[in-house]
Design a protein around this motif. Structure first.
Motif, short mmCIF file in Angstrom:
data_model
loop_
_atom_site.label_atom_id
_atom_site.label_comp_id
_atom_site.label_asym_id
_atom_site.label_seq_id
_atom_site.Cartn_x
_atom_site.Cartn_y
_atom_site.Cartn_z
N LEU A 146 0.84 -1.20 0.00
CA LEU A 146 0.00 0.00 0.00
C LEU A 146 0.87 1.25 0.00
CD1 LEU A 146 -0.07 1.29 3.16
CD2 LEU A 146 -1.33 -0.83 3.54
N GLY A 147 0.28 2.35 -0.42
CA GLY A 147 0.97 3.63 -0.46
C GLY A 147 0.12 4.70 0.20
N ILE A 148 0.79 5.71 0.74
CA ILE A 148 0.08 6.79 1.43
C ILE A 148 0.39 8.10 0.73
CG2 ILE A 148 -0.20 8.03 3.62
CD1 ILE A 148 0.78 5.41 4.97
N LEU A 149 -0.66 8.81 0.31
CA LEU A 149 -0.49 10.09 -0.37
C LEU A 149 -1.74 10.94 -0.17
CD1 LEU A 149 -2.36 9.35 -2.95
CD2 LEU A 149 -0.25 8.55 -3.98
N TYR A 150 -1.72 12.14 -0.73
CA TYR A 150 -2.85 13.05 -0.51
C TYR A 150 -3.49 13.46 -1.83
CZ TYR A 150 -1.28 17.57 -2.30
OH TYR A 150 -0.93 18.60 -3.14
N LYS A 151 -4.73 13.91 -1.71
CA LYS A 151 -5.44 14.56 -2.82
C LYS A 151 -6.06 15.85 -2.29
CE LYS A 151 -8.48 11.48 -4.03
NZ LYS A 151 -9.53 10.80 -4.82
N ASN A 152 -6.28 16.80 -3.20
CA ASN A 152 -7.04 18.00 -2.85
C ASN A 152 -7.78 18.47 -4.09
OD1 ASN A 152 -4.90 19.15 -4.33
ND2 ASN A 152 -4.98 21.05 -3.13
N SER A 153 -8.40 19.62 -4.01
CA SER A 153 -9.24 20.09 -5.11
C SER A 153 -8.43 20.31 -6.40
CB SER A 153 -9.93 21.40 -4.71
OG SER A 153 -8.97 22.40 -4.35
N PHE A 215 3.18 19.57 -11.17
CA PHE A 215 2.50 20.19 -10.04
C PHE A 215 1.49 19.22 -9.40
CE2 PHE A 215 3.53 24.32 -12.25
CZ PHE A 215 4.40 24.77 -11.26
N TYR A 216 0.95 18.32 -10.23
CA TYR A 216 -0.04 17.37 -9.72
C TYR A 216 0.59 16.33 -8.80
CZ TYR A 216 -2.99 19.38 -13.35
OH TYR A 216 -3.69 20.26 -14.13
N PHE A 217 1.90 16.12 -8.91
CA PHE A 217 2.60 15.16 -8.05
C PHE A 217 3.22 15.82 -6.83
CE2 PHE A 217 3.44 12.03 -11.75
CZ PHE A 217 2.22 11.43 -11.51
N SER A 218 3.10 17.13 -6.71
CA SER A 218 3.67 17.83 -5.56
C SER A 218 3.08 17.30 -4.26
CB SER A 218 3.40 19.33 -5.68
OG SER A 218 3.80 20.00 -4.51
N GLU A 219 3.89 17.23 -3.21
CA GLU A 219 3.41 16.78 -1.91
C GLU A 219 2.79 17.90 -1.09
OE1 GLU A 219 5.87 14.12 0.37
OE2 GLU A 219 7.09 13.66 -1.39
N GLU A 220 2.87 19.11 -1.61
CA GLU A 220 2.35 20.27 -0.89
C GLU A 220 1.26 20.95 -1.71
OE1 GLU A 220 6.40 19.16 -0.16
OE2 GLU A 220 5.65 20.22 -1.93
N ILE A 221 0.18 21.36 -1.06
CA ILE A 221 -0.83 22.13 -1.77
C ILE A 221 -0.27 23.52 -2.10
CG2 ILE A 221 -2.67 20.88 -0.56
CD1 ILE A 221 -3.17 23.49 1.04
N LEU A 222 -0.93 24.22 -3.00
CA LEU A 222 -0.56 25.58 -3.42
C LEU A 222 0.82 25.60 -4.09
CD1 LEU A 222 -1.73 27.49 -0.20
CD2 LEU A 222 -3.03 27.07 -2.31
N SER A 223 1.20 24.48 -4.70
CA SER A 223 2.52 24.41 -5.34
C SER A 223 2.61 25.33 -6.57
CB SER A 223 2.81 22.97 -5.77
OG SER A 223 1.81 22.48 -6.65
N THR A 224 1.46 25.72 -7.12
CA THR A 224 1.48 26.61 -8.29
C THR A 224 1.57 28.08 -7.90
OG1 THR A 224 -0.94 26.61 -8.34
CG2 THR A 224 0.18 24.98 -9.70
N VAL A 225 1.43 28.38 -6.62
CA VAL A 225 1.53 29.76 -6.15
C VAL A 225 2.99 30.18 -6.14
CG1 VAL A 225 1.14 31.33 -4.21
CG2 VAL A 225 -0.57 29.58 -4.77
N TYR A 226 3.28 31.35 -6.71
CA TYR A 226 4.66 31.83 -6.81
C TYR A 226 5.24 32.13 -5.43
CZ TYR A 226 8.60 34.92 -7.78
OH TYR A 226 9.85 35.49 -7.81
N ALA A 227 6.50 31.70 -5.22
CA ALA A 227 7.22 32.02 -3.99
C ALA A 227 8.55 32.68 -4.36
CB ALA A 227 7.47 30.75 -3.18
N LYS A 228 8.85 33.81 -3.75
CA LYS A 228 10.10 34.51 -4.03
C LYS A 228 11.32 33.67 -3.65
CE LYS A 228 9.39 38.32 -1.72
NZ LYS A 228 9.60 39.71 -1.19
N LYS A 229 11.18 32.91 -2.59
CA LYS A 229 12.27 32.08 -2.09
C LYS A 229 11.77 30.63 -2.06
CE LYS A 229 13.69 35.94 0.86
NZ LYS A 229 13.89 36.41 2.26
#
Length: 324
Positions: A146-153, A215-229
């Motif tokens: 089995l594997g453990i991962l997340y989904k969101n909208s 981006f769909y495989f990112s482990e963090e939500i909001l991965s498409t939001v721009y970050a300066k750092k």
């Protein structure tokens, strides 16, 4: 002709390693003998249980279902021999792949401790903290049960499509509100909640996904939001070190492990309109082994108090997992 217990054990090993040659070496029999044993099973049940290709072999849908029953028969045989014939228990096997979650590690620790408390002295367990694509491949190929991962909208439609194409089923565990993890010395650590604007001057930490860096495989939500750092890392120890050393942050479920991280890392609610649904995946036709079921029970004990659908929050200070 009937199917023997030995043939079932051969079948299970071939399914586990995905190779007749490799399984034959492990089982100390010849490759032709093992091939014949597998073929005899397929003839007996009148089904194709494996797909053969230049890359090796993999289970068909019928094969995955057959594997579930084969495991049950072998496990029951082992229990009978241990109880009534006073034989040594067989070596327990279990492999799990997961995104980088401390609660998954805590559940694994609890599962191993419970195994040892039952007097089982031999086992071979594997816990892989892996990239999202690798988790899917591990479970698809039965490298992990089995594997453990997340989904969101954002990623749900794509993930559901990928899982369906690979005959995998997503089983929800809990729904979490987004939090950030930061060092207890971070200037944000005292806040009751933070906004995206609060985070602008701090380094965003996330897990790199290698060549499958969608981006769909990112482990963090909001991965498409721009970050300066923006800093990508490969493991959980590094990400926690950078939280402390650089005042970085990462976005996750809000479940902090005191056993693994002490009081150095805290979780703060993130004020965004989104949720994180954590779940486990498995082959749709596959019935889990007792050991995998034991792991899931330990996992559910840890995560259940944090399910926002339950309206609960664990406030027991003695718990291994607390939400700050």
């Amino acid at each position: 002709m009937t199917i023997s217990l030995q043939q079932l054990k051969y079948f299970i090993e071939v399914a586990r390693v995905g190779s007749i040659n490799q399984a034959a070496e492990i089982l100390f029999i010849t490759q032709p003998s093992l091939s014949k044993a597998i073929k005899d099973i397929e003839v007996e049940v009148d089904l194709s249980l494996f797909q053969r290709s230049s890359k090796g072999i993999s289970l068909t849908a019928d094969g995955a279902e057959f594997l579930g029953y084969a495991r049950q028969v072998v496990e029951q045989s082992d229990l009978l021999e241990t109880r009534w014939l006073d034989r040594k228990p067989s070596r327990k096997l279990c492999a799990i792949s997961t995104q980088h979650y401390a609660f998954a590690v805590n559940a694994f620790v609890n599962m191993v401790k419970k195994t040892e408390s039952q007097g089982i002295g031999e086992y071979e367990y594997t816990l892989r903290e892996a990239r999202t694509y690798e988790i899917i491949e591990d479970v698809k190929s039965l490298r992990s049960e089995l594997g453990i991962l997340y989904k969101n909208s954002y990623n749900a439609n794509v993930m559901d499509k990928i899982l369906k194409e690979n005959r995998l089923t997503f089983h929800p565990l809990f729904l979490a509100e987004p939090h950030i993890f930061v060092s207890s010395t971070n200037p944000l650590a005292h806040k009751k909640f933070v906004t995206l604007e609060d985070l602008e001057e701090f380094p965003r930490l996330s897990y790199e996904q290698g060549e499958h860096n969608s981006f769909y495989f990112s482990e963090e939500i909001l991965s498409t939001v721009y970050a300066k750092k923006d800093i990508k890392v490969g493991d959980r120890a590094t990400i926690f070190n950078l939280m402390i050393g650089l005042n970085g942050y990462t976005i996750s479920t809000g479940i902090v492990s005191q056993d693994l991280n002490g009081d150095n890392i805290v979780a703060i609610p993130l004020a965004v309109e989104d949720n994180i649904e954590i779940g486990w995946i498995s082959l749709s036709e596959l019935q889990l082994t007792n050991q995998a079921e034991l792991y899931l029970k330990e996992l559910e004990k840890i995560v259940h108090p944090f399910d926002v659908r339950e309206g609960k929050k664990n406030t027991d200070s003695s718990s291994n997992e607390i939400r700050q």
